[in-house]
Design a protein around this motif. Structure first.
Motif, short mmCIF file in Angstrom:
data_model
loop_
_atom_site.label_atom_id
_atom_site.label_comp_id
_atom_site.label_asym_id
_atom_site.label_seq_id
_atom_site.Cartn_x
_atom_site.Cartn_y
_atom_site.Cartn_z
N HIS A 188 37.73 -71.94 51.09
CA HIS A 188 39.06 -72.50 50.70
C HIS A 188 39.19 -72.57 49.24
O HIS A 188 40.19 -72.28 48.67
N SER A 189 38.15 -72.89 48.67
CA SER A 189 38.26 -72.87 47.02
C SER A 189 38.59 -71.51 46.54
O SER A 189 39.61 -71.37 45.45
N PHE A 190 38.17 -70.38 46.91
CA PHE A 190 38.45 -69.03 46.48
C PHE A 190 40.02 -68.92 46.75
O PHE A 190 40.85 -68.44 45.67
N GLN A 192 42.37 -70.93 47.50
CA GLN A 192 43.51 -71.97 46.61
C GLN A 192 43.57 -71.67 45.06
O GLN A 192 44.23 -71.84 44.66
N ASP A 193 42.09 -71.27 44.64
CA ASP A 193 42.11 -70.77 43.20
C ASP A 193 43.13 -69.60 42.99
O ASP A 193 43.86 -69.46 41.84
N HIS A 194 43.41 -68.94 43.81
CA HIS A 194 44.29 -67.71 43.65
C HIS A 194 45.64 -67.81 44.56
O HIS A 194 46.31 -67.08 44.65
N ASN B 27 49.78 -65.22 37.10
CA ASN B 27 48.75 -65.11 38.09
C ASN B 27 49.42 -63.81 39.16
O ASN B 27 50.55 -64.10 39.61
N PHE B 185 43.41 -78.70 52.07
CA PHE B 185 42.38 -78.60 51.06
C PHE B 185 41.82 -79.92 50.47
O PHE B 185 40.71 -80.22 49.97
#
Lengths: 472, 472
Positions: A188-190, A192-194, B27, B185
Motif C-alpha cells: 500500500h505504501s509503495f 500510495q507514494d506513487h 509526478n 490507507f
C-alpha cells in the motif's frame, strides 16, 4: 525515601528524566500491558528501562523451575517481535510455579525491569539485556502439557497445517505473519507514494477474466431448496440449461480469478489504480505453489506501455525487499537461520536459478498462448506481455500492455472463438476515450515465498484453501 | 537565444533554477505524462510552473470551440485530483478541433504551461491559475457524443449504477473513489502505527460466525456435473442429505460473514491483529445500507476488555476523520457542496441525530439478542457488547469483549442450542493459554457513507452486489 522539602538529588532527577522518556516509548496498544517489543526491541535490548515498573503479558515459549521450586524462569512472547522477555517469578509471589511453566500458558504479570546478573562463566548463551522481576501474577491461562496439541520441540510445518488455530504461536508461523503484514503495508505504501488509488474490485463476479473456466460458483440455490425440502435442488429449463432466475443474482455467478478487467474501468478514468484482494482458482492442483484462494496485487496504469509496466514492477519488488530489510530485519534473520530447504527443480526455474541467480523478466510472448486483452505487437505474431521470474518460486508477476485499439481487440475476441456480448462493457472502454494502458498481477503469497525461503505456499497464508481442505 | 560564451543572465539562471525545482515536483507515476494533480494541486494552483514544457493526458470534462473554430478550450481531468487542467489548442496544431471537445474524449498533449490572461471584466468565473498551450497532440481517444452512454449534465447516481464501467469518469464517483482510497490507507496506517498485524482471514470458510445461515455457498458441483451432462447435478445420500464428498473442499463451504472467529486465533498468539477484507450476506435486503458483498475492518486485541475496544474504536474513527480533512480536503469540499440530500428516518438513528448529533456508543446489551462469543457480565443477564452509532448511517461499528472462560462459553453454546463440534477449535483457544480479549467490526462502506454524506451504499463501493445484480 522520606519526603523532604529539599530539592531532589541529581541522581533522582536523572532517573525521573529517564523514566519520563521511556514512558513515551512503551506502547500499550489499547490494553493495560506494554508490548514486549517496546522493551526488548529497543536498540539497547531494554537495558535502559531498568527500574521501570510495567505490566507484561504473553504466552510462555519455554519455562523452567529452578532452585528446588523456589524460582521460575519464563520466556514470555506476545507476538509483537520474535524476541521474548525473560520473566522471573519467586515462589513467594506465585506459590504453584508449575502452573506457569508449561509451553503455551498465557501469563500477565506486574513487575520491575532489571538488568540480570551475568551468566555463569563457560555458559555460551547470549545473556538477556533485561528481565522482569515479578511482583504480582495478574492472570494465568493454564495449559495441560499432556493435552496441548502443539509439541514443544520443532513441530513440522506439515503438522501445523492440521492445527491452523494454534500455529500462530510458533516461531516460524509468527515470523511469517509479521513478514506478511510488512509486505502488505509496504505494498500500500509503495502505490500510495506513487499516487495510485486502491480500488476494491468485486469478489463475486459474472465476468470470466481468463476464459479458463476453473471457477468456483457462488449460489444460494442449493441451500434454499434444501431448507424447503425441495427434491429438485436445481431446476433445468426446457432448453436443457440450468434455471438461474431464482439464484441470488438472477444469473450464474462466480468467485473472481482476477480483478484486472474491472480495475481497467477505473484506470480509464482515474489513471493510476491498483487492487489488492483475494482471488480464486478451482483447480485440483496439489503443488507447493498453488492455492484455491490467494491474494493478488494488480496495478493498472493509464498512459503507459509495456516498458512502463516493467519499470513499475521492478521498482515495486525492490521497494518490498528494501522495506523488509529495514523494518523486519529480526524476522528475516530468523527465516535465514532456520527455514531454508533444498530447492525443487521445475523447468521454468532454470533461467533464474542456473543462469542469472536473480529475477529476470521475459517478454513478448507468442499471441497463441496469451489472453485476448494483451496488445498485439507490430509483428502480428507476439503480444506485449511480460513475466517476472524469481529464484525458487518461478512466476512472481505476469503483466501486459492492454490492447486499446477497438478493431484489433474485437478481432482477437472473435479469433479466439469467444462471444462478444459479455465483453461489450470492456469494449466500451475502447469505444469511448480509449487510452494506452498496462498492468500486472503479483501473486502475494509467492512474494512471501520468495522473501522467506519457505517451501510450501500453504504455510505463508493464515488459512490455506486447497482441494479437500478449508479448515476453520 | 543565440549561444554565447558569456555566463547566463540572472534571469535565465532563476528560470532554470525554478525549472529544476519543479522537475522534482512533477509526478509521472510510471508513464510519460505528468499527473495533473502535480500541476493544479500545488498551493499556487500551478502558477509557479509557468514556462515549463510538459506532456499531459486525461479525459475531457468539458470542451468548447471558440473564435470560429480557431481555438479549442478543454477541461482535462485524469482523476488524480478533482480539479482539471485547462488546455488550449490552436487549429494550427490540430486542424479538426471538433474531435477534441466531446466529453469523455481521451487526449494526450505536449505543450507549455502558462499563466492565462485575466478573464474579461464582469465574468464571475474563478480564473485558472495555469493553462497548457498545446504544441502537439499526441493521442486522441475519440468519443461519438451521440452514442456516449454518460450524459454530459448531472447524470443521477441511480442512472450511473447501470453503467458501472464508465461511472468512475464522473466527478462524484471519482471523488468517492479518492475518499475510499484515503480511508483504506488511513485504516492500515492507524493499525500499523499501533503495532497491529494485518491478518488476511479466509473468504471461503467452513465455519459460520453468527449462526445466521444467510450465507452464500461456494461449490464446483453444479458446473462440473453440468459439463459432464450429468442429469443428477447434486447427489443425495441415502440419509437424505446432500453428498459433498465430490465438492472441491469435500464438504459444504461458504463465503465468510466475518473474519472474527478466525482472527481471534491470531490475536491469541500475536496479541494485536486486524483483518480488512470482503464479507458477504445472502440477505434479500433492498435497503440503502445493505450490500451482499462489503468490506469490513475487524481489529482484535488481546489483554484488553470492552473499555479498551471502545477507546480503540473512538481513536480509529477520529483518526479517519482527521486524515480525510488533512489529505482529501478538496474532495471533502466537493462532497459537501454537491451531494447532501434529506436524511431518512429509521428508528435507531434517533439517538445520534436528534439527541446528540454526533456518534454515540451503546453498550451492555441483553445476552438474548447477542452472539454466543460475547462475554457474560457479572449480572448474568447482559453481555459486554457495544455498538457505535453515527448520524444518518446508524450502526457503524459493532464489538464486544469475547468470552474467554472455557466453562462459560461452552455453556453459552449449549444454551443457544448450537452444536459443540464445529467450535472445538474455538474452544481450544480457551482451553490452552486463554486470555481476555476484545474486538470490533467496522463496516467500511458505512464509514464512507458517514464521511461523504452519500445516501445509498451502492454508490460508495466500485462494483455493488445486491439481490439480482452483480454487474461485471
Amino acid at each position: 525515601m522520606a519526603e523532604t522539602d529539599e530539592g531532589a538529588s541529581p541522581t533522582e532527577t536523572d532517573q525521573l528524566g529517564t523514566m519520563d522518556l521511556t514512558e513515551t516509548c512503551l506502547n500499550h496498544a489499547f490494553s493495560d500491558r506494554v508490548l514486549i517489543r517496546s522493551i526488548v526491541g529497543r536498540p539497547d535490548g531494554g537495558a535502559g528501562l531498568a527500574g521501570k515498573r510495567v505490566r507484561a503479558g504473553g504466552w510462555v515459549k519455554t519455562g523452567r523451575e529452578q532452585g528446588k521450586g523456589t524460582l521460575a524462569f519464563l520466556e514470555l512472547n506476545d507476538g509483537s517481535c520474535p524476541a521474548s522477555l525473560q520473566v522471573v517469578v519467586d515462589a513467594g509471589v506465585a506459590p504453584v510455579l508449575k502452573k506457569l511453566v508449561a509451553t503455551g500458558t498465557c501469563v500477565v504479570v506486574d513487575g520491575i525491569l532489571k538488568v540480570p546478573p551475568p551468566p555463569p562463566q563457560g555458559q555460551g548463551t547470549r545473556p538477556q539485556r533485561i528481565e522482569l522481576g515479578v511482583e504480582k501474577v495478574v492472570h494465568i491461562g493454564e495449559v495441560n502439557p499432556a493435552k496441548y496439541p502443539i509439541p514443544k520441540r520443532n513441530p513440522t510445518l506439515e503438522f501445523l497445517r492440521d492445527h491452523l488455530h494454534l500455529r500462530s504461536r510458533t516461531n516460524t508461523i509468527a515470523a511469517i505473519a509479521r513478514i506478511r503484514n510488512a509486505l502488505a503495508f509496504a505494498t500500500h505504501s509503495f502505490f500510495q507514494d506513487h499516487h495510485f488509488l486502491y480500488v476494491q474490485t468485486p469478489i463475486i463476479t459474472t465476468s470470466d477474466c481468463e476464459g479458463a473456466g476453473e471457477m468456483f460458483q457462488v449460489t444460494t440455490l442449493i441451500n434454499e431448496a434444501d431448507h424447503k425440502l425441495d427434491k429438485e435442488l436445481i431446476k433445468i429449463k426446457k432448453d436443457g440449461k440450468i434455471d438461474y432466475t431464482q439464484d441470488f443474482f438472477a444469473r450464474q455467478a462466480f468467485l473472481t480469478v482476477s480483478g484486472q478487467l474491472q480495475v481497467e474501468t477505473y484506470a480509464c478514468g482515474l489513471s493510476n489504480v491498483y487492487t489488492f484482494g483475494p482471488t480464486f482458482r478451482a483447480e485440483h492442483s496439489h503443488t507447493s505453489r498453488h492455492l484455491a484462494e490467494f491474494w493478488m496485487v494488480e496495478p493498472e496504469i493509464a498512459f503507459a506501455d509495456l516498458k512502463d509496466a516493467m519499470t513499475c514492477a521492478e521498482a515495486y519488488v525492490k521497494y518490498l525487499c528494501k522495506w523488509l530489510l529495514e523494518k523486519c530485519l529480526d524476522d528475516m534473520e530468523f527465516m535465514d537461520d532456520g527455514c531454508r530447504h533444498p530447492i525443487s527443480s521445475e523447468h521454468e526455474r532454470y533461467l533464474t536459478e542456473v543462469k542469472f541467480q536473480k529475477p529476470v523478466i521475459v517478454y513478448n510472448y507468442p499471441k497463441g498462448i496469451k489472453a485476448f486483452y494483451m496488445r498485439l505487437n507490430d509483428d502480428l505474431e507476439t503480444v506485449a506481455a511480460m513475466d517476472v521470474l524469481v529464484p525458487k518460486v518461478g512466476e512472481l508477476i505476469g503483466g501486459s500492455q492492454r490492447e486499446e485499439r477497438y478493431e484489433v481487440i474485437r478481432e482477437r475476441i472473435l479469433e479466439m472463438g469467444m462471444p462478444l456480448e459479455p465483453y461489450e462493457w470492456y469494449l466500451d472502454l475502447r469505444r469511448y476515450g480509449t487510452v494506452k494502458h498496462c498492468g500486472f498481477g503479483l501473486g502475494f503469497e509467492r512474494m512471501i515465498l520468495f522473501a522467506t525461503g519457505i517451501d510450501n505456499i500453504r504455510d505463508v497464508i493464515p488459512f490455506p484453501r486447497y482441494p479437500g481442505r478449508a479448515d476453520l
